[in-house]
Design a protein around this motif. Structure first.
Motif, PDB file in Angstrom:
ATOM      1  N   ASP A   1       0.835  -1.208   0.000  1.00 13.53           N
ATOM      2  CA  ASP A   1       0.000   0.000   0.000  1.00 13.53           C
ATOM      3  C   ASP A   1       0.869   1.258   0.000  1.00 13.53           C
ATOM      4  O   ASP A   1       0.523   2.247  -0.645  1.00 13.53           O
ATOM      5  N   VAL A   2       1.984   1.199   0.721  1.00 14.68           N
ATOM      6  CA  VAL A   2       2.870   2.367   0.801  1.00 14.68           C
ATOM      7  C   VAL A   2       3.406   2.703  -0.593  1.00 14.68           C
ATOM      8  O   VAL A   2       3.384   3.856  -1.026  1.00 14.68           O
ATOM      9  N   VAL A   3       3.865   1.698  -1.312  1.00 13.92           N
ATOM     10  CA  VAL A   3       4.394   1.899  -2.665  1.00 13.92           C
ATOM     11  C   VAL A   3       3.284   2.405  -3.597  1.00 13.92           C
ATOM     12  O   VAL A   3       3.509   3.325  -4.393  1.00 13.92           O
ATOM     13  N   ALA A   4       2.093   1.829  -3.488  1.00 14.33           N
ATOM     14  CA  ALA A   4       0.983   2.249  -4.347  1.00 14.33           C
ATOM     15  C   ALA A   4       0.681   3.735  -4.161  1.00 14.33           C
ATOM     16  O   ALA A   4       0.501   4.469  -5.136  1.00 14.33           O
ATOM     17  N   TYR A   5       0.643   4.185  -2.930  1.00 13.48           N
ATOM     18  CA  TYR A   5       0.366   5.602  -2.670  1.00 13.48           C
ATOM     19  C   TYR A   5       1.511   6.489  -3.159  1.00 13.48           C
ATOM     20  O   TYR A   5       1.269   7.569  -3.711  1.00 13.48           O
ATOM     21  N   MET A   6       2.739   6.057  -2.959  1.00 11.47           N
ATOM     22  CA  MET A   6       3.880   6.849  -3.441  1.00 11.47           C
ATOM     23  C   MET A   6       3.826   6.967  -4.963  1.00 11.47           C
ATOM     24  O   MET A   6       4.068   8.037  -5.526  1.00 11.47           O
ATOM     25  N   ASP A   7       3.514   5.863  -5.639  1.00  8.77           N
ATOM     26  CA  ASP A   7       3.380   5.894  -7.098  1.00  8.77           C
ATOM     27  C   ASP A   7       2.224   6.797  -7.524  1.00  8.77           C
ATOM     28  O   ASP A   7       2.358   7.570  -8.469  1.00  8.77           O
ATOM     29  N   TYR A   8       1.108   6.689  -6.822  1.00  8.25           N
ATOM     30  CA  TYR A   8      -0.046   7.525  -7.147  1.00  8.25           C
ATOM     31  C   TYR A   8       0.317   9.009  -7.060  1.00  8.25           C
ATOM     32  O   TYR A   8      -0.051   9.798  -7.927  1.00  8.25           O
ATOM     33  N   PHE A   9       1.053   9.388  -6.029  1.00 11.06           N
ATOM     34  CA  PHE A   9       1.433  10.790  -5.856  1.00 11.06           C
ATOM     35  C   PHE A   9       2.714  11.154  -6.601  1.00 11.06           C
ATOM     36  O   PHE A   9       3.228  12.254  -6.451  1.00 11.06           O
ATOM     37  N   ASN A  10       3.221  10.184  -7.382  1.00  8.89           N
ATOM     38  CA  ASN A  10       4.424  10.422  -8.187  1.00  8.89           C
ATOM     39  C   ASN A  10       5.581  10.957  -7.335  1.00  8.89           C
ATOM     40  O   ASN A  10       6.245  11.926  -7.693  1.00  8.89           O
ATOM     41  N   THR A  11       5.783  10.309  -6.193  1.00  8.23           N
ATOM     42  CA  THR A  11       6.831  10.692  -5.253  1.00  8.23           C
ATOM     43  C   THR A  11       7.939   9.643  -5.296  1.00  8.23           C
ATOM     44  O   THR A  11       7.675   8.449  -5.148  1.00  8.23           O
ATOM     45  N   ALA A  12       9.154  10.093  -5.503  1.00  8.65           N
ATOM     46  CA  ALA A  12      10.297   9.172  -5.553  1.00  8.65           C
ATOM     47  C   ALA A  12      10.553   8.572  -4.167  1.00  8.65           C
ATOM     48  O   ALA A  12      10.314   9.222  -3.144  1.00  8.65           O
ATOM     49  N   TYR A  13      11.034   7.341  -4.163  1.00  6.64           N
ATOM     50  CA  TYR A  13      11.364   6.659  -2.913  1.00  6.64           C
ATOM     51  C   TYR A  13      12.536   5.718  -3.171  1.00  6.64           C
ATOM     52  O   TYR A  13      12.757   5.274  -4.302  1.00  6.64           O
TER      53      TYR A  13
END
Length: 179
Positions: free
Chosen positions: A89-101
């Protein structure tokens, strides 16, 4: 099979918490969603909306908390444990917000595997927003698609829970884990 880790996930406002509470009422062991806890802790530190102000820090704290839950779930002497949201879920939200991690996010998801994933589809009739859920229903739809694709990317085949009453959705999940 002992200690099966079963995730209940879905976009915002899909009824996850209601189902988790119903599972608990039926005597099931559940670990609750931690994002509100992370948000409240940040507010104590003077950051009103950690996710909006420092999305990477928020996600790092979520990843750490969900990894702790994953490890905690392994220590229970039960056939299964339900977890409100999983590591992907964490990765999905980061991808949704187009935030690098950093790559540790992917490694953590790949190295810590769940046994079953139940996903709740967007459902406009039950959707509500509040102080911690600021997304519109249209944004919730998009987030849901990111959750589906992220779980699939990590090799899961999420089981979609039908749009029924809380009791019927809970029973659907319990019936599926018995098979």
């Amino acid at each position: 099979m002992k200690n099966r880790k079963i995730v209940i996930t879905g976009g915002p406002g899909t009824g996850k918490s209601s189902i988790v509470h119903q599972l608990e009422a039926k005597g099931e062991k559940c670990l609750h969603e931690i994002s509100r806890q992370v948000t409240l802790e940040a507010k104590k530190d003077g950051i009103d909306q950690l996710f909006l102000e420092k999305p990477l820090l928020f996600s790092e704290k979520l990843l750490e908390g969900r990894l702790n839950q994953f490890e905690e779930a392994s220590q229970y002497e039960s056939d299964h444990i339900f977890i409100d949201r999983g590591l992907p879920d964490v990765v999905a939200y980061m991808d949704y917000f187009n935030t690098a991690y950093p790559p540790i996010f992917h490694r953590t998801c790949e190295e810590n595997r769940y046994d079953l994933i139940f996903i709740l589809p967007p459902w406009k009739e039950i959707y509500t927003s509040d102080n911690e859920r600021y997304e519109t229903f249209e944004e919730a739809l998009k987030i849901s698609s990111y959750l589906y694709s992220t779980y699939r990317r990590y090799g899961y085949d999420p089981i979609e829970v039908p749009k029924l009453s809380v009791e019927d959705r809970t029973n659907f999940i319990l019936n599926k884990i018995q098979k």
